[in-house]
Write an enzyme that holds these catalytic residues in place. Structure first.
Site, short mmCIF file in Angstrom:
data_model
loop_
_atom_site.label_atom_id
_atom_site.label_comp_id
_atom_site.label_asym_id
_atom_site.label_seq_id
_atom_site.Cartn_x
_atom_site.Cartn_y
_atom_site.Cartn_z
N SER A 136 -20.94 -18.84 40.86
CA SER A 136 -21.43 -20.19 41.64
C SER A 136 -20.51 -21.30 41.76
CB SER A 136 -22.64 -20.91 40.51
OG SER A 136 -22.20 -21.17 39.26
N SER A 185 -19.63 -16.52 36.96
CA SER A 185 -19.19 -17.55 37.97
C SER A 185 -17.75 -18.21 37.82
CB SER A 185 -20.18 -18.73 37.80
OG SER A 185 -21.64 -18.29 37.99
N LYS A 235 -15.87 -28.35 39.39
CA LYS A 235 -17.03 -28.18 39.73
C LYS A 235 -18.14 -29.14 39.57
CE LYS A 235 -20.34 -23.91 38.84
NZ LYS A 235 -20.36 -23.03 38.05
#
Length: 605
Positions: A157, A181, A83
């Site tokens: 996310s 997330s 990420k």
């Protein structure tokens, strides 16, 4: 076998890749296939930055030079993504905000550990800006989509990371989790999300959302893959002020699984998800769990604190100087959420902390009922267009059963749990106490297997029960004073031992209470005569290095050999030399040490 002869599966689980490597597939050939898949991907919003193709091939070549033997490192040749709020040396970290971007000088601690274990980085993935959101639409780089229906959100996310695994671009990927997330995107893409207990995986080199509760998570095709990856990331990091030396909490062999009462089951009209949650509960029951209801109220109230309390101020603290100078460059929804952090005072922060601790005490009453909690990962899923039209209210639905976990310090593993009639994936999450991360894994893996969902796009993939030595651990069967609750059990737990299962030996063993031992100990000896049933044993998993120390402490006449279990498996376990049976009492009829000890206690009273 040549590289050209290799047929890789749709999704890249460790077992399949290791078998391919053992048969001759090279990491170079694998990354060439991954590059082809990335170029052909129908979702252009997955990556914010990819590793240059030539650099990726070079990294594979360097791995083969450093460790030429296939599978000679724990993650040898495994392609992974991270990420884009996690630092990778020489690559920009954007947190999905181009104006914020900086080039990292060194790898985040977790990235460095994974590379050292042989993993190959393929790129940095999209996310809800500044990791603020659970849906995946809050990014100027686009909105990744669920791999099963491009009209629907991927979850966030950690949006891009989940899609890389589900679509077969990566064997695993890193996300981060503050409010869910690392779990919600797993549910929306039919993969596993491993959320460590806060503090056990260092966050050095990770841009914080809420520094005090953030964790780095793993997306994987199976629980075994996710746990093995997390184990490599584990370990104290002095540069992270919230890092700690983690233990290994045990869970009982037969789990009491807490499920939501009817009053707490909110699915916002999503009848398909409600039905799939019921089915997941029944699968847990068929796996031998005792199903108990618990009151979700204290967890729900704790969850509300994360966004309706001063923890929002942590999001502002993480990027305060940038926010003050460049707020107009941010996603409007993210900007409004983070701006709200300025509305809280120090008094508010202390009062919220007191409230959290009050709720923690109330939660203990519920934990007295259950060993683990089984919750819907998300009670709902939405289309991208609906989410954009109502970005706050619809997003908040996704966190109803996730937001509390990090505030209260829990471990969690999210697994697939079925599909609606419309073909949309659903997932459940097993939540355990702090540091029950490994102990959760076997049951979570079985839940995944019996759901028969496959993994990611490959809905036919067979899921194997987790091998308990997946993270360099070995199993040993204990039969007496080392059993759970017995005097010598701390010799296992203090060495990081986790309870795998309670079972029985094959019916070919006699069982004795040895004479003159303190604390009292039993002896197990194989016989040629078949008994009515086997002897109750517990199988424990220990780190390989700790097992040697544990065995060295075993006193004569006891030793370690191979025990045959009732299902035909053979595991290491305690056996007794014949000389040690002099004066021993045959207690085979009791079927286990606890029953025998209970009988002696009853006589004494």
């Amino acid at each position: 076998m040549s590289d050209e002869d290799m047929t890789l599966p749709i999704t890249l689980d460790f077992t399949a890749l290791r078998a391919a490597f053992a048969s001759g597939l090279t990491p170079v050939a694998l990354v060439e296939t991954v590059i082809e898949r990335m170029n052909a991907s129908p979702d252009p919003a997955i990556f914010i930055a990819r590793v240059d193709d030539a650099e990726l091939k070079k990294a594979a070549e360097e791995l083969m030079a450093r460790a030429p033997e296939p599978n000679s490192l724990p993650l040898w040749g495994m392609p992974f993504a991270v990420k884009d709020n996690i630092d990778v040396a020489g690559m920009p970290t954007t947190a999905a905000c181009p104006e914020f971007a900086y080039t990292a000088e060194r790898d985040a601690t977790v990235v460095a550990r994974l590379k050292a274990a042989g993993a190959l980085l393929i790129g940095k993935t999209n996310l809800d800006q500044f990791a603020t959101g659970l849906n995946g639409t809050r990014s100027p780089y686009g909105a990744p989509r669920s791999v099963f229906n491009s009209e629907y959100v991927s979850g966030g996310s950690s949006s891009g990371s989940s899609v890389t695994v589900a679509s077969g671009l990566a064997a695993f990927a890193l996300g981060t989790d503050t409010a869910g997330s690392g779990r919600v995107p797993a549910a929306f893409n039919n993969i596993v999300g491993v959320k460590p207990s806060p503090g056990r995986v260092p966050n050095t080199g990770v841009l914080p959302a809420c520094r005090s509760v953030d964790v780095v998570t793993v997306f994987a095709n199976t629980v075994a893959d996710g746990i093995a990856t997390r184990a490599i990331m584990d370990g104290y990091g002095a540069e992270d002020p919230f890092s700690r030396e983690a233990s290994q909490a045990a869970l009982p062999a037969t789990l009491r699984v807490g499920v939501l009462m009817d009053k707490d089951r909110e699915f916002y009209g999503n009848g398909g998800y409600a039905k799939l949650y019921e089915q997941a509960i029944e699968r847990a029951r068929t796996l031998g769990a005792e199903i108990v209801e618990f009151d979700y109220a204290p967890f729900r109230e704790a969850a509300a604190l994360l966004y309706q309390g001063p923890w929002v101020a942590e999001r502002l603290a993480a990027i305060e100087s940038f926010f003050n100078a460049h707020a107009d460059a941010m996603d409007p929804t993210v900007r409004d959420i983070i701006a709200g952090g300025a509305n809280y005072s120090a008094v508010d922060a202390f009062n919220a902390r007191y409230e959290l601790e009050r709720l923690r005490q109330l939660s203990l009453k519920e934990w007295a009922k259950a060993d683990v909690l089984l919750l819907p990962t998300s009670p709902d899923i939405q289309t991208v267009e609906a989410m954009k039209a109502d970005p706050v209210a619809l997003n908040s639905r996704f966190g109803l059963y996730t937001n509390f976990a990090n505030l209260l310090g829990y471990s969690a593993i999210a697994v697939p749990a079925g599909f609606t009639e419309a073909g949309l994936p659903f997932g459940v999450t097993l939540v355990g106490p702090q540091d029950a991360d490994d102990a959760l894994a076997p049951f979570a893996s079985r839940l995944h297997r019996v759901a028969e969902t496959g993994s990611g796009l490959d809905r036919s993939k067979a899921i194997e029960d987790i091998p308990h030595n997946a993270n360099d651990r070995l199993e040993i069967a204990v039969v007496g004073a080392h059993l759970t609750g017995m005097p010598l059990n701390p010799q296992l737990t203090s060495r990081g031992g986790t309870l795998v299962e309670e079972t029985r030996t094959a019916p070919f063993y006699n069982f004795y209470a040895l004479a003159g031992t303190t604390p009292a100990k039993p002896g197990l000896q194989r016989t040629s005569e078949q008994q009515d049933s086997g002897i109750i044993v517990e199988v424990w998993s220990l780190p390989r290095a700790e097992l040697a120390d544990f065995i060295a402490a075993i006193p004569a006449p006891l030793g370690v050999g191979k025990l045959e279990l009732a299902d035909g498996r053979h595991v290491m376990g305690f056996l007794c030399e014949a000389i040690g049976l002099a004066g021993a009492q045959d207690i085979t009829e009791f079927g286990g040490w606890r029953a025998y000890v209970a009988s002696t206690t009853k006589k004494a009273s």
